[in-house]
Design a protein around this motif. Structure first.
Motif, short mmCIF file in Angstrom:
data_model
loop_
_atom_site.label_atom_id
_atom_site.label_comp_id
_atom_site.label_asym_id
_atom_site.label_seq_id
_atom_site.Cartn_x
_atom_site.Cartn_y
_atom_site.Cartn_z
N ASN A 760 0.46 -1.21 -0.12
CA ASN A 760 0.01 -0.37 0.02
C ASN A 760 0.66 1.09 0.01
O ASN A 760 0.19 2.18 -0.34
CB ASN A 760 -0.99 -0.04 1.42
CG ASN A 760 -2.35 -0.76 1.06
OD1 ASN A 760 -3.33 -0.97 -0.09
ND2 ASN A 760 -2.62 -1.71 1.40
N LYS A 765 0.66 8.28 -4.34
CA LYS A 765 0.56 8.77 -3.54
C LYS A 765 -0.76 10.06 -3.76
O LYS A 765 -0.41 10.66 -3.16
CB LYS A 765 1.72 9.22 -1.93
CG LYS A 765 2.55 9.60 -2.67
CD LYS A 765 4.13 9.38 -1.89
CE LYS A 765 5.60 9.89 -2.23
NZ LYS A 765 6.40 10.24 -2.00
N ASP A 768 -5.61 10.49 -4.87
CA ASP A 768 -6.89 10.26 -3.74
C ASP A 768 -7.76 9.03 -4.06
O ASP A 768 -8.17 8.44 -3.26
CB ASP A 768 -7.66 11.58 -3.38
CG ASP A 768 -6.43 12.59 -2.96
OD1 ASP A 768 -5.79 12.41 -2.12
OD2 ASP A 768 -7.64 13.21 -2.88
N GLN A 771 -5.48 5.79 -4.08
CA GLN A 771 -5.91 5.61 -2.24
C GLN A 771 -6.28 5.20 -1.99
O GLN A 771 -6.56 4.05 -1.33
CB GLN A 771 -5.01 7.19 -1.12
CG GLN A 771 -3.97 7.48 -1.88
CD GLN A 771 -2.59 5.97 -1.76
OE1 GLN A 771 -2.52 5.63 -0.07
NE2 GLN A 771 -1.81 6.07 -2.15
N GLY A 774 -7.13 1.34 -2.47
CA GLY A 774 -5.63 0.81 -2.66
C GLY A 774 -6.11 -1.04 -2.34
O GLY A 774 -4.83 -1.72 -3.23
#
Length: 854
Positions: A760, A765, A768, A771, A774
C-alpha cells in the motif's frame, strides 16, 4: 388548517432536499432510497471529482442530480462522464424499480435521453436553472453548450420536475408544462411517449459512444392524406430502409403496443424502446439481472428481412439470402476489395485502392449481377431515382462525378417505359438475390449495381481475329527481334555500367518503394504535397523525438490526424517499412489506426488517427496536474492494452511481437480509450513459430531478461506490459532518479515492499482515488507480478491476462518476486542515461521521448 400546515411542511421538505441535492459534491446520494425529483429556479449543479465517489456503470461514471421512483422504473437526471471526466453529458437514466428499503442506486442504468450528446463537456461544467427560468448547460470555460431557451418569455418558469414516467419538465407557477424532454427525444421512447410530426429518434454511434449515429426514425406526412413512420440512413440524400403507413399523425409507445404492433406485456418490469446503433428498433425490458430484448419491431416487418438493414454487412459488404455477410465474389477475383476483419464479416469490406479524385482517369465501373440495394428491398425505390436516364448516361455520370462511389440503374419489367438512375456517394450493404426482385407494388424490377473501382494504368492492345493476321504479326515480331538483338547487346554494357554507378544512391529507395507497394490491404498513399497542405506546411507540431516529428493535420472531410515525419535513413526507413507492413493491414479498437503513408523520394511520413488525450505517460507521471486518471480509468486502460496485445499475439494472420511496449507508446483518445501505437520495431512471425532469433530492440527498463540470449517469444511483450502496469499503479517511472538511491528502481522497491507486506505504501500517493481503492490496486499488482516472472514460460499469455482482468480466471498463486533486470549493453545503456531513451534496434538510435503520433 392542519392540511395547510402539512402541505407547507411537504413543500419545506422538498426545498430542503433540493437544497441538499444542489450541493456540487452530491452528498445526498446514499444508501437510503429517497426521491428528490424537483428543483427550483436559481439552482445549479457542477461536475466535480470529489468524494463521495461517483456511481460506476460498465462504461461510464454517473452523478445523480434528480431522482424519481416511477410505477415500474426508477429515473435519474444525471451527469454521465467517462472515467477521466473529459467527456460528460446531462441525461436521464432508467433503472429497475426499487423499494424504499432497497438501495437508492440500482444496477445496469440505461441512458434514454440526453441534452448534449454531440457536445460533451468537461470537469467543472455547470447545469443551471436560471432565475429567468432557462435550463442551461455551460462548459468549464463558461461556453454555453445547451439550453431549453425558456427564459424571458411569456411563461414564468418556477421549477424543474422529473416525472414518474421519466419526462423532464419545466413548469410554471400554475404547474402548467412549459418545456418537456418528451418533445425532444434522442434515441429512445419511454412508456407513454409518442413520436409526432417534426420529431425523430436518432441512434447513437455505438453502445459506448452516445453521439449522433447513422440511423433515424421519424414521423412524416405522405400526401394527400397519409402519414408514415420512416426508418432511414442519415446520408445525403437520406435513404429509407423501411416505412410504415398510418392514418394518424402520431406513433405512441403504450404498455403493450407501438404503432399497432403488440409488445409482450411488461407486467411489473421496466420497458423502453431504443433505435440501436445498427438501425434496429428494439423493445428492452428488465429481466431481473439485465436488460433483455423482448421485441425487434422493424425486423418483425415482413418486408425488411435479414438483409434489409443498410449496415447489416458494413460498407461494401454483401448480404446473402441466408443472412451471411461476405465480400463481392466478382470484385475479389480482381483484388479490388478486402474484408476488414475475417473473424467479423459484418464489419464489411473496403477498397484495396481507395477512390481518389486525383486519379479519376484510372476509374472504372464494376457491374454486379443478381445484386440489389437496401431501399429496393422495402421502399418505393423510384423516389430515389432520376427518371428516364439511359444506362450509358447513368454510368458516364458516375465516372464524371468525383464523389460518386457507385451507380444504381433500374427499370421496371411491367412498365418498360420507366427507368431511373441513382448515384451513391457512400456504399452501404448490398443484397444478393436469386430470381426476380419484386418491388413494393408486387411488380418485377430489374436493378443493376455498378461499383466504382481503381484500375491499373496498363495499355490494352487489340487482338487480331484471323489466322493470317496472327502469322503476319508473328513474322514481324521475329524480324524486329532479330534486328534488335545486336543493338541490345551493344547497349547492355553501357546500361549495366550506368546502373552500377547509381545503384548505391537508389537501391534503398527502390527497395522501399517495391516492398511498400506489395503490402496487402494498404492504407491510403498520400503525396508529400498533400501532406504538406494537410498540415499547413507542418505548422502545428505535437511532439519531437529521435525518429522525427509529429504534426497535427486535417483531412479534406475535417477529420483530425497526426502526421509522423521520419528523419534519416537506415534504421529509420526499416522502421517505416515495419510500421506500414504491420499496422497497415490490421484493425482493432485498441490499436492506433494507420490512415495512410507517404514514400516519395527521401520523404517517409505516416498518417495516424488523431489521439485527443496524447500518450499515457503524460497522465501518470506528471504530478500536481488538474486532471488525473483515477482508479477506474487506469483499470480500463490496463484492460485495453491487454486486449490489444492479445489481438497482436493470437488473432492476426501472423503473430506480431510489438517489442516496445511502454507508456509513451500507449495513446488515449477523447474518451480515454487506450490504443497501442508505434510498430516501428515490431516483428512478424508465422503462426507455427514459437520463438524467433533477433537483435536486441526495445527500451531500457522494459526489456525482458531473455533478450540477453536474443531468442524471444511474445512473452517479451508480456514482461513490458507488467512494467507498464506497475508504473500505472504506482504513478511513477520504473527508473526515477529523483528518488533516494534505494528507491530509484521501481522493481527493486516493489520487491522490498512485498517482502515487508507494505505494498500500500507504493500505491500512487498523488491520486486520492487510487488511495481510496488501495486494496484493489494491490490485487492488480499481482497481475503485474505474474507478467514479470523471470522465467518467460511461467508468464501468462495476454489472452489469459484478459480473462484474469475480466474475473473469469484467478492469478497464479506461487509467484516469484525475484525479478531479473537484464543487463543492458553499454551502447544502449549510455543512451539510456537520459530519461526514457528511445527504442534501440540493430544500431543505436538517439534518445527520444516520442515514439508515436501525439
Amino acid at each position: 388548517m392542519d392540511d395547510q400546515r402539512r402541505s407547507c411542511l411537504c413543500c419545506a421538505i422538498v426545498l430542503v432536499l433540493t437544497s441538499l441535492m444542489c450541493s456540487s459534491s452530491f452528498h445526498l446520494v446514499n444508501a437510503q432510497a429517497v426521491d428528490y425529483p424537483i428543483a427550483t429556479v436559481s439552482t445549479s449543479w457542477t461536475i466535480i471529482n470529489d468524494p463521495p465517489p461517483a456511481l460506476v456503470a460498465p462504461d461510464f461514471l454517473w452523478r445523480p442530480i434528480l431522482l424519481r421512483r416511477g410505477l415500474r422504473s426508477r429515473f435519474s437526471l444525471v451527469f454521465c462522464c467517462d472515467f477521466a471526466y473529459t467527456a460528460c453529458i446531462v441525461g436521464v437514466l432508467i433503472q429497475k424499480q426499487t423499494s424504499i428499503e432497497q438501495d437508492a442506486i440500482a444496477d445496469a442504468p440505461q441512458l434514454v435521453w440526453s441534452a448534449n450528446r454531440n457536445h460533451p463537456v468537461k470537469l467543472n461544467a455547470t447545469l443551471q436553472l436560471t432565475q429567468d427560468g432557462n435550463l442551461t448547460l455551460s462548459d468549464s470555460d463558461g461556453t454555453s453548450v445547451w439550453s431549453t431557451y425558456t427564459g424571458g418569455g411569456n411563461h414564468s418558469v418556477s421549477g424543474l420536475n422529473l416525472t414518474e414516467d421519466g419526462n423532464l419538465v419545466l413548469f410554471d407557477r400554475n404547474n402548467a408544462m412549459v418545456w418537456q424532454s418528451f418533445h425532444h427525444p434522442t434515441d429512445s421512447l419511454l412508456v407513454g411517449q409518442d413520436l409526432v410530426l417534426g420529431r425523430k429518434l436518432t441512434s447513437s454511434t455505438s453502445a459506448s459512444n452516445w453521439s449522433q449515429g447513422l440511423f433515424s426514425l421519424a414521423a412524416q406526412f405522405e400526401p394527400p392524406d397519409f402519414y408514415s413512420l420512416s426508418a432511414y440512413v442519415e446520408s445525403n440524400p437520406p435513404w429509407s430502409y423501411l416505412q410504415y403507413y398510418s392514418q394518424t399523425n402520431y406513433f405512441k409507445f403504450e404498455n403493450e403496443s407501438f404503432n399497432g404492433q403488440l409488445i409482450p406485456a411488461a407486467s411489473s418490469s421496466a420497458q423502453f424502446i431504443r433505435l440501436d446503433p445498427d438501425g434496429h428498433l428494439k423493445v428492452y425490458e428488465w429481466g431481473g439481472s439485465n436488460w433483455n430484448v423482448v421485441a425487434d419491431l422493424l425486423t418483425s416487418h415482413i418486408a425488411i428481412g435479414d438483409c434489409g438493414y443498410p449496415m447489416v454487412c458494413g460498407n461494401y459488404g454483401i448480404c446473402s439470402s441466408n443472412g451471411q455477410c461476405g465480400c463481392l465474389e466478382e470484385a475479389t477475383s480482381n483484388h479490388n476489395f478486402r474484408q476488414i476483419n475475417s473473424r467479423l464479416p459484418n464489419l464489411g469490406c473496403s477498397l484495396v485502392t481507395p477512390i481518389s479524385c486525383n486519379n479519376s482517369q484510372y476509374h472504372t465501373l464494376l457491374e454486379l449481377k443478381n445484386t440489389s440495394y437496401f431501399p429496393f428491398n422495402s421502399y418505393p425505390s423510384r423516389n430515389y431515382m432520376d427518371e428516364n436516364i439511359a444506362l450509358e448516361d447513368c454510368k458516364k455520370s458516375c465516372l464524371k462525378n468525383c464523389s460518386c462511389k457507385a451507380a444504381l440503374f433500374a427499370y421496371n419489367w411491367t412498365y418498360y417505359s420507366w427507368k431511373g438512375c441513382a448515384l451513391l456517394s457512400e456504399v452501404f450493404s448490398l443484397i444478393n438475390y436469386d430470381g426476380e426482385l419484386i418491388n413494393y407494388e408486387g411488380e418485377v424490377d430489374n436493378i443493376t449495381v455498378f461499383l466504382k473501382v481503381h484500375k491499373s494504368p496498363t495499355t490494352q492492345y487489340p487482338i487480331p481475329s484471323t489466322t493470317n493476321s496472327r502469322r503476319k504479326k508473328s513474322r514481324q515480331v521475329k524480324i524486329i527481334l532479330g534486328s534488335s538483338l545486336g543493338a541490345f547487346f551493344g547497349v547492355f554494357f553501357v546500361a549495366a555500367s550506368w546502373i552500377f554507378l547509381f545503384k548505391k544512391k537508389r537501391e534503398f529507395e527502390d527497395f522501399d518503394e517495391f516492398f511498400v507497394d506489395q503490402v496487402p490491404g494498404m492504407p491510403t498513399r498520400f503525396s508529400y504535397e498533400e501532406l504538406r497542405a494537410m498540415t499547413n506546411n507542418f505548422n502545428h507540431k505535437l511532439g519531437e523525438g529521435g525518429f522525427g516529428s509529429v504534426f497535427q493535420g486535417t483531412l479534406s472531410d475535417g477529420t483530425n490526424v497526426a502526421v509522423k515525419r521520419l528523419n534519416g535513413f537506415g534504421q529509420v526507413k526499416k522502421s517505416f517499412l515495419a510500421e506500414v507492413q504491420t499496422i497497415g493491414s490490421i484493425h482493432h479498437v485498441n490499436l492506433v489506426r494507420l490512415i495512410g503513408f507517404c514514400a516519395e523520394k527521401s520523404y517517409r511520413l505516416l498518417v495516424y488517427e488523431y489521439m485527443f488525450n496524447g500518450s499515457l505517460d503524460k497522465w501518470i507521471f506528471q504530478r500536481h496536474q488538474e486532471l488525473t486518471l483515477g482508479w477506474q480509468s487506469r483499470r480500463k486502460i490496463i484492460m485495453d492494452i491487454a486486449k490489444g496485445l492479445a489481438y497482436l499475439h493470437e488473432d492476426c494472420r501472423q503473430k506480431i511481437f510489438h517489442l516496445d511496449i511502454k507508456p509513451q507508446n500507449i495513446l488515449l483518445d477523447e474518451y480515454c480509450n487506450a490504443k497501442i501505437s508505434d510498430f516501428g520495431l515490431s516483428k512478424l512471425i508465422d503462426k507455427d513459430q514459437s520463438q524467433v532469433v533477433t537483435t536486441l530492440r526495445g527500451t531500457p527498463g522494459y526489456l525482458a531478461p531473455e533478450w540477453l540470449n536474443s531468442i524471444i517469444t511474445e512473452k517479451v511483450d508480456v514482461y513490458s506490459f507488467g512494467v507498464v502496469v506497475l508504473e500505472m499503479l504506482c504513478g511513477r517511472k520504473n527508473l526515477d532518479r529523483s528518488q533516494p538511491e534505494e528507491d530509484m528502481h521501481l522493481l527493486s522497491l516493489f520487491k522490498r515492499k512485498a517482502e515487508e507486506e507494505r505494498l500500500n505504501d507504493i500505491v500512487d500517493k498523488y491520486n486520492d482515488e487510487m488511495q481510496l481503492h488501495g486494496a484493489e490496486v494491490v490485487e492488480m499488482m499481482r497481475v503485474a507480478v505474474w507478467c514479470l516472472q523471470s522465467d518467460f514460460s511461467k508468464r501468462p499469455s495476454m489472452s489469459v491476462v484478459v480473462k484474469v482482468l475480466e474475473g473469469s480466471i484467478d492469478v497464479e498463486k506461487n509467484l516469484d518476486y525475484n525479478f531479473t533486470n537484464p543487463a543492458i549493453p553499454r551502447s544502449i545503456a549510455a543512451a539510456g542515461q537520459q530519461e526514457h531513451a528511445t527504442s534501440a534496434a540493430i544500431t543505436l538510435l538517439f534518445p527520444s521521448a516520442l515514439s508515436g503520433p501525439r
